[in-house]
Enzyme design. Structure first.
Site, PDB file in Angstrom:
ATOM      1  CE  LYS A 175      -4.088   1.362   2.635  1.00  0.00           C
ATOM      2  NZ  LYS A 175      -4.721   1.158   3.934  1.00  0.00           N
ATOM      3  CG  PHE A 223     -17.165  15.414  13.466  1.00  0.00           C
ATOM      4  CD1 PHE A 223     -17.907  14.665  14.365  1.00  0.00           C
ATOM      5  CD2 PHE A 223     -16.211  16.285  13.959  1.00  0.00           C
ATOM      6  CE1 PHE A 223     -17.714  14.803  15.734  1.00  0.00           C
ATOM      7  CE2 PHE A 223     -16.006  16.428  15.325  1.00  0.00           C
ATOM      8  CZ  PHE A 223     -16.757  15.689  16.221  1.00  0.00           C
ATOM      9  NE  ARG A 264     -21.146  14.445   4.895  1.00  0.00           N
ATOM     10  CZ  ARG A 264     -21.744  15.317   4.094  1.00  0.00           C
ATOM     11  NH1 ARG A 264     -23.017  15.206   3.816  1.00  0.00           N
ATOM     12  NH2 ARG A 264     -21.079  16.329   3.555  1.00  0.00           N
ATOM     13  CG  ASN A 314     -20.974   8.925  14.218  1.00  0.00           C
ATOM     14  OD1 ASN A 314     -21.138   9.934  13.537  1.00  0.00           O
ATOM     15  ND2 ASN A 314     -19.992   8.079  14.003  1.00  0.00           N
ATOM     16  CB  ALA A 374     -38.119   7.678   5.601  1.00  0.00           C
ATOM     17  N   GLY A 375     -35.847   5.532   4.855  1.00  0.00           N
ATOM     18  CA  GLY A 375     -35.330   4.582   3.875  1.00  0.00           C
ATOM     19  C   GLY A 375     -35.162   3.185   4.441  1.00  0.00           C
ATOM     20  CB  CYS A 410     -19.503   5.425  11.178  1.00  0.00           C
ATOM     21  SG  CYS A 410     -18.009   5.599  10.215  1.00  0.00           S
ATOM     22  CE  LYS A 430     -21.566   7.842   2.673  1.00  0.00           C
ATOM     23  NZ  LYS A 430     -21.396   9.036   3.451  1.00  0.00           N
ATOM     24  NE  ARG A 458     -16.039  -0.769   5.922  1.00  0.00           N
ATOM     25  CZ  ARG A 458     -15.133   0.085   6.373  1.00  0.00           C
ATOM     26  NH1 ARG A 458     -14.513  -0.174   7.509  1.00  0.00           N
ATOM     27  NH2 ARG A 458     -14.856   1.185   5.717  1.00  0.00           N
TER      28      ARG A 458
HETATM   29  C1  UGA Z   1     -21.012   9.051   9.397  1.00  0.00           C
HETATM   30  C2  UGA Z   1     -21.206  10.490   9.886  1.00  0.00           C
HETATM   31  O1  UGA Z   1     -22.152  11.174   9.060  1.00  0.00           O
HETATM   32  C3  UGA Z   1     -19.867  11.266   9.863  1.00  0.00           C
HETATM   33  O2  UGA Z   1     -20.053  12.560  10.431  1.00  0.00           O
HETATM   34  C4  UGA Z   1     -18.851  10.486  10.706  1.00  0.00           C
HETATM   35  O3  UGA Z   1     -17.574  11.110  10.699  1.00  0.00           O
HETATM   36  C5  UGA Z   1     -18.698   9.093  10.134  1.00  0.00           C
HETATM   37  O4  UGA Z   1     -19.984   8.425  10.178  1.00  0.00           O
HETATM   38  C6  UGA Z   1     -17.688   8.341  10.976  1.00  0.00           C
HETATM   39  O5  UGA Z   1     -17.937   8.129  12.166  1.00  0.00           O
HETATM   40  O6  UGA Z   1     -16.577   8.076  10.475  1.00  0.00           O
HETATM   41  P1  UGA Z   1     -20.851   7.853   7.004  1.00  0.00           P
HETATM   42  O7  UGA Z   1     -21.005   6.573   7.750  1.00  0.00           O
HETATM   43  O8  UGA Z   1     -19.774   7.990   5.999  1.00  0.00           O
HETATM   44  O9  UGA Z   1     -20.636   9.095   8.019  1.00  0.00           O
HETATM   45  O10 UGA Z   1     -22.212   8.097   6.210  1.00  0.00           O
HETATM   46  P2  UGA Z   1     -23.553   8.967   6.367  1.00  0.00           P
HETATM   47  O11 UGA Z   1     -23.656   9.846   5.189  1.00  0.00           O
HETATM   48  O12 UGA Z   1     -23.642   9.586   7.685  1.00  0.00           O
HETATM   49  O13 UGA Z   1     -24.670   7.805   6.230  1.00  0.00           O
HETATM   50  C7  UGA Z   1     -24.737   6.724   7.154  1.00  0.00           C
HETATM   51  C8  UGA Z   1     -25.953   5.856   6.859  1.00  0.00           C
HETATM   52  O14 UGA Z   1     -27.159   6.542   7.198  1.00  0.00           O
HETATM   53  C9  UGA Z   1     -26.106   5.457   5.392  1.00  0.00           C
HETATM   54  O15 UGA Z   1     -26.483   4.090   5.316  1.00  0.00           O
HETATM   55  C10 UGA Z   1     -27.222   6.343   4.875  1.00  0.00           C
HETATM   56  O16 UGA Z   1     -27.958   5.756   3.816  1.00  0.00           O
HETATM   57  C11 UGA Z   1     -28.095   6.464   6.120  1.00  0.00           C
HETATM   58  N1  UGA Z   1     -28.915   7.695   6.121  1.00  0.00           N
HETATM   59  C12 UGA Z   1     -28.341   8.919   6.195  1.00  0.00           C
HETATM   60  C13 UGA Z   1     -30.308   7.576   6.090  1.00  0.00           C
HETATM   61  O17 UGA Z   1     -30.871   6.462   6.031  1.00  0.00           O
HETATM   62  N2  UGA Z   1     -31.065   8.720   6.103  1.00  0.00           N
HETATM   63  C14 UGA Z   1     -30.517   9.954   6.179  1.00  0.00           C
HETATM   64  O18 UGA Z   1     -31.279  10.955   6.214  1.00  0.00           O
HETATM   65  C15 UGA Z   1     -29.111  10.067   6.219  1.00  0.00           C
END
Ligand code: UGA
Length: 436
Positions: free
Chosen positions: A35, A152, A154, A208, A252-253, A260, A320, A327
């Site tokens: 890597k 924080f 994403r 989170n 919703a979904g 995370c 997403k 994962r």
């Molecule tokens: C999340 C947090 O948003 C970040 O701030 C944090 O740094 C990160 O975890 C971490 O701890 O490293 P991430 O897991 O990359 O980020 O993705 P998100 O965009 O937060 O989505 C998480 C899940 O929630 C996805 O499955 C998404 O589909 C779902 N989601 C999100 C919903 O079902 N509805 C929503 O309105 C938003």
């Protein structure tokens, strides 16, 4: 400043690259030699928008290097970021094996005093433990100060989030170390929240957990809305305009997934258990999410007396959009259930197919585009709201499918868009639209 970053996973790599971009001299250390070689050539092992450009730029101007050698990595560094993984252990708590290994390797190579900055997500109290581990392993003439600086970011927008975040949290019980790390971060030009060590650790988990709670809350409202004839998207808009609530994370979904939210909500409950404190609210958030992940499969099963031999197009597999990460993706559970029912699945995802092959049943057939997944299908299900899927013309469902029946686990279309499209449309928290 001269900085070392330990671990080149998604957090470490983004941290190293962006710190070099704002002018620091950064060496990233990773035990994986292959890597390291790839990264030194400017090739990123993960897909993150904008990352490769910054990687190439900073390698070229000599502000960023990668090494597998701790002695080289620690040489002359004032600041060392810990960005190794803290996966979920068997009992739900965070597994600190990689933190221990990284601390011991740093201690064996460090020749000068340094500030250790923990970016890995670690249970409250871990930074105090890290301090004592260093005190035990370091020779008596070398001292470290500890700072917690949770991330924080994403996945999929990590570089953007680094430069455009809402705040940077820096926690320490040592004022001098705290101010130094605030100075390191000053060029990001973001508000800085200064706290003690334990509060910084707690902020990460609480953030989170709160976002996960918002998602489970709206999913519960969605399920009820569906029963009583309301439309959850309008409800989310209506409550989200209240600034005290906010519209973000009220989509919703099919439930939350990824590396995370599922891990960190469980870890927070474990932190509570260690001090005999139960967290019924958070336990319910996880319970609601587990149920929500099966809702699309439940809807499909409820609508067909027999699924055996039925062709189902599965659109989107990643947890997403804009990531190839599988994962804890809801697609894992949903596809498993439909296969159990005898359905034949034809799946498409713009980038996650290679990773999906490692975790989904061998019975899933993979398609290279949306059209071939839909070809002659009895129904389609959407599990990830990729832009490509949202942009795919609704008229094409009718054109390619045996019968245009769509189960949308991410509410990609408004009811107005569906009206008159000739598609039978089942979504989350909204009325069923019969084909017309
Ligand atoms: C999340 C947090 O948003 C970040 O701030 C944090 O740094 C990160 O975890 C971490 O701890 O490293 P991430 O897991 O990359 O980020 O993705 P998100 O965009 O937060 O989505 C998480 C899940 O929630 C996805 O499955 C998404 O589909 C779902 N989601 C999100 C919903 O079902 N509805 C929503 O309105 C938003």
């Amino acid at each position: 400043m001269k900085i070392a970053v330990i671990g080149t996973g998604y957090v470490g790599l983004v941290t190293g690259v962006t710190l070099s971009e704002i002018g620091h001299q950064v060496t990233c250390v990773d035990v994986d030699k292959e890597k390291v070689n790839t990264l030194n050539k400017g090739v990123s092992p993960i897909y993150e928008e904008g990352l490769t450009e910054l990687l190439e730029k900073n390698l070229e101007r000599g502000t960023l290097t990668f090494t597998a050698d701790y002695d080289e990595g620690m040489l002359g560094k004032d600041i060392i970021y810990l960005t190794v993984g803290t996966p979920q252990g068997k009992d739900g708590s965070a597994d600190l094996t990689y933190i221990d290994k990284a601390c011991d390797s740093i201690a064996a190579s460090l020749q000068q005093n340094a500030i250790i900055v923990t970016k890995s997500t670690v249970p409250v109290g871990t930074n105090s433990y890290i301090k004592s581990r260093f005190e035990e392993k370091l020779s008596s003439n070398i001292k470290v100060k500890i700072v917690s600086n949770p991330e924080f970011l994403r996945q999929g927008s990590a570089v953007y989030d680094t430069f455009n975040g809402d705040r940077i949290v820096i926690g320490s019980d040592n004022t001098e170390a705290l101010e130094t790390i605030a100075e390191v971060n000053a060029p990001f030009n973001l508000p800085i929240v200064k706290t003690d060590l334990r509060s910084a650790e707690m902020i990460k988990y609480a953030a989170n957990a709160f976002l996960a709670t918002k998602i489970s809350f709206i999913n519960e409202i969605a399920n009820l809305s569906e029963q009583v004839g309301a439309n959850v998207d309008l409800v989310a808009d209506g409550i989200g305009m209240d600034k005290r609530i906010g519209r973000a994370f009220l989509n919703a979904g099919a439930g939350f997934g990824g590396s995370c939210f599922p891990k960190d909500t469980n870890a927070l409950i474990s932190i509570g258990k260690e001090v005999d404190y139960t967290m019924p609210l958070l336990e319910s958030v996880i319970k609601v999410n587990d149920k929500q992940r099966s809702i699309i499969a439940d809807k499909v099963i409820a609508n067909y007396a027999d699924l055996s031999g039925k062709k189902i197009a599965v659109l989107g597999l990643a947890f997403k959009p804009n990531t190839d990460d599988m994962r804890d993706a809801p697609s894992i559970q949903i596809t498993e259930r439909l296969i159990e029912q005898g359905a034949n699945l034809y799946a498409y995802d713009p980038v996650a197919i290679e990773n999906a092959k490692k975790v989904l049943s061998g019975q899933v057939e993979y398609c290279s585009n949306i059209e071939s997944a839909l070809q002659n299908a009895d129904m389609a299900i959407i599990l990830t709201e990729w832009q490509e899927i949202k942009d795919f013309p609704l008229s094409a469902y009718k054109q390619y499918m045996k019968k245009p029946v769509l189960f949308d686990g991410r509410n990609c279309f408004t009811i107005e868009q569906i009206n008159g499209s000739g598609i039978e449309y089942h979504s989350i928290g909204r009325p069923v639209e019969k084909a017309n």
